[in-house]
Design a protein around this motif. Structure first.
Motif, PDB file in Angstrom:
ATOM      1  N   ASN A 146       0.863  -1.184   0.000  1.00  0.00           N
ATOM      2  CA  ASN A 146       0.000   0.000   0.000  1.00  0.00           C
ATOM      3  C   ASN A 146       0.903   1.240   0.000  1.00  0.00           C
ATOM      4  OD1 ASN A 146      -2.241   1.667   0.177  1.00  0.00           O
ATOM      5  ND2 ASN A 146      -2.322   1.559   2.409  1.00  0.00           N
ATOM      6  N   ARG A 200      -4.533  -3.200  -9.258  1.00  0.00           N
ATOM      7  CA  ARG A 200      -4.621  -2.798  -7.857  1.00  0.00           C
ATOM      8  C   ARG A 200      -5.686  -1.727  -7.666  1.00  0.00           C
ATOM      9  NH1 ARG A 200       0.133   0.089  -4.332  1.00  0.00           N
ATOM     10  NH2 ARG A 200      -0.379   1.766  -5.761  1.00  0.00           N
ATOM     11  N   ILE A 203      -9.168  -3.334  -7.895  1.00  0.00           N
ATOM     12  CA  ILE A 203      -9.472  -4.109  -6.680  1.00  0.00           C
ATOM     13  C   ILE A 203      -9.844  -3.185  -5.533  1.00  0.00           C
ATOM     14  CG2 ILE A 203      -8.486  -5.616  -4.900  1.00  0.00           C
ATOM     15  CD1 ILE A 203      -6.854  -6.956  -7.150  1.00  0.00           C
ATOM     16  N   ARG A 204      -9.091  -2.078  -5.383  1.00  0.00           N
ATOM     17  CA  ARG A 204      -9.382  -1.124  -4.299  1.00  0.00           C
ATOM     18  C   ARG A 204     -10.752  -0.486  -4.489  1.00  0.00           C
ATOM     19  NH1 ARG A 204      -3.800   2.284  -3.100  1.00  0.00           N
ATOM     20  NH2 ARG A 204      -2.700   0.607  -1.997  1.00  0.00           N
ATOM     21  N   SER A 205     -11.087  -0.167  -5.729  1.00  0.00           N
ATOM     22  CA  SER A 205     -12.394   0.434  -6.013  1.00  0.00           C
ATOM     23  C   SER A 205     -13.524  -0.537  -5.670  1.00  0.00           C
ATOM     24  CB  SER A 205     -12.492   0.835  -7.484  1.00  0.00           C
ATOM     25  OG  SER A 205     -11.532   1.808  -7.802  1.00  0.00           O
ATOM     26  N   LEU A 206     -13.327  -1.814  -6.022  1.00  0.00           N
ATOM     27  CA  LEU A 206     -14.333  -2.837  -5.720  1.00  0.00           C
ATOM     28  C   LEU A 206     -14.512  -3.001  -4.216  1.00  0.00           C
ATOM     29  CD1 LEU A 206     -13.411  -5.565  -8.378  1.00  0.00           C
ATOM     30  CD2 LEU A 206     -15.432  -4.085  -8.373  1.00  0.00           C
ATOM     31  N   ILE A 207     -13.389  -3.003  -3.482  1.00  0.00           N
ATOM     32  CA  ILE A 207     -13.454  -3.129  -2.020  1.00  0.00           C
ATOM     33  C   ILE A 207     -14.158  -1.925  -1.404  1.00  0.00           C
ATOM     34  CG2 ILE A 207     -12.069  -3.188   0.104  1.00  0.00           C
ATOM     35  CD1 ILE A 207      -9.987  -4.816  -1.482  1.00  0.00           C
ATOM     36  N   LYS A 208     -13.824  -0.723  -1.920  1.00  0.00           N
ATOM     37  CA  LYS A 208     -14.429   0.500  -1.407  1.00  0.00           C
ATOM     38  C   LYS A 208     -15.938   0.510  -1.643  1.00  0.00           C
ATOM     39  CE  LYS A 208     -14.043   5.544  -1.684  1.00  0.00           C
ATOM     40  NZ  LYS A 208     -13.368   6.686  -2.363  1.00  0.00           N
ATOM     41  N   ASN A 209     -16.370   0.106  -2.844  1.00  0.00           N
ATOM     42  CA  ASN A 209     -17.794   0.050  -3.166  1.00  0.00           C
ATOM     43  C   ASN A 209     -18.530  -0.977  -2.313  1.00  0.00           C
ATOM     44  OD1 ASN A 209     -17.544   2.048  -5.127  1.00  0.00           O
ATOM     45  ND2 ASN A 209     -17.157   0.567  -6.771  1.00  0.00           N
ATOM     46  N   LYS A 210     -17.846  -2.089  -2.051  1.00  0.00           N
ATOM     47  CA  LYS A 210     -18.447  -3.149  -1.237  1.00  0.00           C
ATOM     48  C   LYS A 210     -18.658  -2.662   0.187  1.00  0.00           C
ATOM     49  CE  LYS A 210     -17.963  -8.042  -0.109  1.00  0.00           C
ATOM     50  NZ  LYS A 210     -17.091  -9.255  -0.228  1.00  0.00           N
ATOM     51  N   ARG A 211     -17.679  -1.898   0.707  1.00  0.00           N
ATOM     52  CA  ARG A 211     -17.811  -1.363   2.072  1.00  0.00           C
ATOM     53  C   ARG A 211     -18.956  -0.374   2.178  1.00  0.00           C
ATOM     54  NH1 ARG A 211     -11.424  -0.208   3.571  1.00  0.00           N
ATOM     55  NH2 ARG A 211     -10.879  -2.382   4.078  1.00  0.00           N
TER      56      ARG A 211
END
Length: 213
Positions: A146, A200, A203-211
């Motif tokens: 990161n 990367r 993946i971060r965007s997907l994680i952020k949207n999921k949260r």
């Protein structure tokens, strides 16, 4: 943590205190662009700024992290302990990231310098394949970090130097064959690093949207 909610909370309390973004930024020793990114939910303030932000806005760290006022105020000492704990964890994380970054450089060197050292003229195909494999493994290691994107790009000239050294060792004549070899492979490795950055980011965007959901 909901970055957009926290950003709105910072903006609301900043305005309540009568600070402009520029004035607030000057108090914290950051740029007004940084403040703007916090307030729009694009970035979170660095953990070292939690207490200064809370002092300036008369809020607690707990309130900052949840993005709203809470009825029961935690005392300042509890906030300081909380921040110190996060800072200690961040230091350990940064140390681990430095080790992984160095490991990526060494892995790259192993494939790009170590292989040419032991190669024979009949290994003409194996040497560039080893260089590409080293680039792929290094990119994989770097994708786990990161870190700021600039550090990923700094890896490119390091890799080019390693490629040139490997080229001199294997090809002997740097300008006859070694330099074109290193140039082509460095562009390929740049493509690998860029692909890593893109993956990367996705993946971060997907994680952020999921949260957020």
């Amino acid at each position: 943590m909901d970055q957009e909610k926290i950003g709105s909370f910072i903006a609301e309390n900043r305005k309540a205190k009568g600070f402009t973004q520029i004035e607030f930024a000057e108090k914290l020793g950051v740029s007004n662009k940084s403040v703007s990114r916090w307030e729009t939910g694009k970035n979170m303030p660095d953990v070292s700024l939690f207490l200064p932000i809370c002092d300036a806005l008369d809020i607690s760290v707990n309130e900052l992290l949840i993005g709203e006022r809470i009825a029961t105020q935690e005392n300042k000492k509890a906030d300081e302990i909380f921040v110190e704990t996060i800072q200690a964890s961040n230091k350990k994380l940064k140390s681990a990231q430095i080790v992984i970054y160095i490991l990526a450089v060494l892995v790259n060197a192993l494939f790009m310098i170590g292989v040419p050292l032991t190669a024979t003229p009949s290994d003409a195909m194996a040497v560039p394949l080893a260089a590409l494999l080293g680039g792929a493994v290094s990119a994989l290691l770097l994708s786990c970090l990161n870190i700021k994107t600039i550090w990923l790009f700094i890896f490119i000239p390091i890799s080019v130097i390693e490629l040139l050294v490997g080229s001199i060792i294997y090809c002997c004549e740097l300008y006859d064959y070694g330099l074109p070899y290193a140039t082509i492979l460095s562009f390929i490795q740049l493509a690998i690093i860029l692909l890593t950055i893109i993956i990367r980011t996705i993946i971060r965007s997907l994680i952020k949207n999921k949260r957020k959901k």
